[in-house]
Motif scaffolding. Structure first.
Motif, short mmCIF file in Angstrom:
data_model
loop_
_atom_site.label_atom_id
_atom_site.label_comp_id
_atom_site.label_asym_id
_atom_site.label_seq_id
_atom_site.Cartn_x
_atom_site.Cartn_y
_atom_site.Cartn_z
N ALA A 121 68.93 29.19 -80.73
CA ALA A 121 69.04 29.40 -79.27
C ALA A 121 67.66 29.47 -78.60
O ALA A 121 67.54 29.16 -77.41
N LEU A 122 66.64 29.88 -79.34
CA LEU A 122 65.33 30.12 -78.70
C LEU A 122 64.74 28.89 -77.99
O LEU A 122 64.25 29.04 -76.86
N PRO A 123 64.79 27.69 -78.58
CA PRO A 123 64.23 26.54 -77.82
C PRO A 123 64.97 26.30 -76.51
O PRO A 123 64.36 25.92 -75.51
N ARG A 124 66.27 26.52 -76.52
CA ARG A 124 67.03 26.34 -75.26
C ARG A 124 66.63 27.42 -74.26
O ARG A 124 66.44 27.15 -73.07
N LEU A 125 66.50 28.64 -74.74
CA LEU A 125 66.07 29.73 -73.85
C LEU A 125 64.68 29.46 -73.31
O LEU A 125 64.41 29.67 -72.12
N ASP A 126 63.79 28.97 -74.18
CA ASP A 126 62.42 28.70 -73.74
C ASP A 126 62.37 27.63 -72.65
O ASP A 126 61.56 27.70 -71.73
N ALA A 127 63.25 26.63 -72.76
CA ALA A 127 63.29 25.58 -71.73
C ALA A 127 63.67 26.20 -70.39
O ALA A 127 63.06 25.89 -69.35
N LEU A 128 64.65 27.09 -70.39
CA LEU A 128 65.07 27.75 -69.14
C LEU A 128 63.96 28.64 -68.59
O LEU A 128 63.64 28.61 -67.40
N ILE A 129 63.36 29.43 -69.49
CA ILE A 129 62.29 30.34 -69.09
C ILE A 129 61.11 29.57 -68.48
O ILE A 129 60.50 30.01 -67.51
N SER A 130 60.83 28.40 -69.03
CA SER A 130 59.66 27.63 -68.57
C SER A 130 59.84 27.19 -67.11
O SER A 130 58.88 26.84 -66.45
#
Ligand code: DI6
Ligand code: FE
Length: 401
Positions: A121-130
């Motif tokens: 999930a972290l890469p997907r979360l990172d995309a949103l956070i960015s």
């Protein structure tokens, strides 16, 4: 008085309902104390403040941190193969009925550990956070038995230990009928209501309960049982309503006092009127509309004329919306649903907060709200909706830092 941090020289889109539209302040400042906004407004009107740190924003725009209020971010695997089959003519409903669809992701998720779910999930979360996301809702619904549903919710909560973001969790055990239930949806809903909801409530793993009301999922009568179980445990409800057909899900959600009814492509006038009376937020998901090549858009004009708050979200999931950009969601909502720039921006801030039951504390720049900010390198707010790709985020601030 001494405060922790002060941003000056900014243009603010406060989303504050006490101001009109986007709540714009041209020469703005924001003061932060204890992770919350102490002051947000005109620099000229600000009380004398002694700030430990001052940041000059050089005319940049500040909005509240963005809120993605409907995601299935935590899951294992992907469905790229199914996407190829759909490109060759198979429909989403056909794939679901033949054991693919949600069932495929359930099999992958059941065999993943909590750590594996977090890692994927972290890469997907990172995309949103960015792109400035500071709060995200994450649903379960790929376990469809107590243990995996709880592991998914625990993984969603655990993401907060890895990133500076707030996660709200929603139990979606009524997402699909798992294969081992041999077609007996009533019996499965019984398990959801009598075993899973109580266990999840006791472990305080969910902030809300959601269901999928659809011919390929659960009937209105089954969803009513789910909502009654949620009420017994004082959990607010939401609903995937009228996405693929009109089962009068919006009406059902409104009658239950749901926080939100989501999707709404097939919602009729009666459903909209009931949502208006109940104060239920419409969560619109243009990513799923786009990805399924749906042709029937939600009744935007009707929602608008009833003054129903419209929120926007990614619906990030492997089957119908493998999307991790809330900026692109706004562009899709404008282009596909003809929503205005103002509606789009309110949809990922103030009204997204309302869909999560977090009115006043999230999604606005006003005193007392969390100091979650997105600072943008743009000349006008419309740029956030207008671009496809590209990311003008300058800085993201979560709880004041
Ligand atoms: N509606 C959706 O679009 C997703 N869930 C739902 O209830 C689809 C989930 C999936 O296909 O994996
Ligand atoms: Fe969804």
């Amino acid at each position: 008085m001494r405060i922790e941090r002060l941003w000056t020289g900014a243009r603010l889109a406060t989303m504050d309902p006490a101001r009109s539209g986007l709540g714009i302040v041209e020469k703005g400042a924001i003061a932060q104390q204890g992770g919350r906004i102490f002051y947000a407004g005109e620099m000229g009107d600000m009380p004398q403040l002694d700030a430990a740190e001052r940041v000059d924003c050089a005319g940049r725009w500040i909005t509240p941190g963005l809120i993605d209020c409907h995601t299935h971010l935590v899951h294992a695997g992907n469905r790229a193969r199914e996407f190829e089959l759909r490109l060759r003519g198979a429909s989403y409903k056909e794939l679901a009925r033949s054991g693919g669809g949600i069932a495929a992701t359930v099999a992958a998720t059941r065999s993943a550990s909590e750590a594996e779910l977090v890692a994927s999930a972290l890469p997907r979360l990172d995309a949103l956070i960015s792109e400035g996301v500071t709060t995200i809702e994450i649903k379960s619904g790929y376990g469809l038995e107590a243990e995996t549903e709880m592991r998914q919710l625990a993984a969603a909560r655990a993401l907060q230990r890895h990133r500076r973001v707030e996660v709200t969790t929603t139990f979606l055990g009524a997402h699909a009928l798992p294969g081992e239930e041999a077609g007996d949806a009533d019996r499965y809903i019984g398990k959801v209501c009598e075993e899973m909801v109580p266990a999840i409530a006791a472990a305080a793993l969910a902030d809300a309960v959601d269901g999928f009301c659809e011919s390929i999922a659960f009937s209105p009568a089954q969803i009513r049982r789910l909502f009654a179980a949620a009420r017994r445990h004082a959990l607010p409800v939401k609903l995937h309503a009228d996405q693929l057909s009109n089962l009068r899900g919006a009406l059902l959600a409104a009658e239950a006092g749901a926080l939100s009814a989501d999707h709404l492509e097939y919602t009729d006038a009666e459903g909209v009127a009931a949502m208006a009376r109940a104060g239920t937020v419409a969560v619109l998901l243009p990513g799923a509309f786009y990805f399924l090549r749906e042709t029937r858009a939600p009744p935007i004009a009707l929602l608008r004329s009833h003054g129903i708050p419209m929120a926007l979200a990614t619906d990030c999931n492997p089957g119908t919306s493998p999307l991790t950009s809330l900026l692109l969601v706004m562009n899709m909502a404008a282009t596909l649903f003809r929503m205005t720039v103002e509606e789009c921006l309110l949809g990922v801030t103030r009204y997204a907060a309302r869909a999560l039951g977090r009115v006043g504390s999230h999604g606005v720049l006003s005193p007392g709200a969390w100091c979650d900010l997105a600072i943008w390198d743009i000349e006008q707010p419309a740029e956030l909706v207008y671009r496809m790709g590209g990311n003008p985020l300058h800085r993201r601030i979560w709880r004041g830092t």
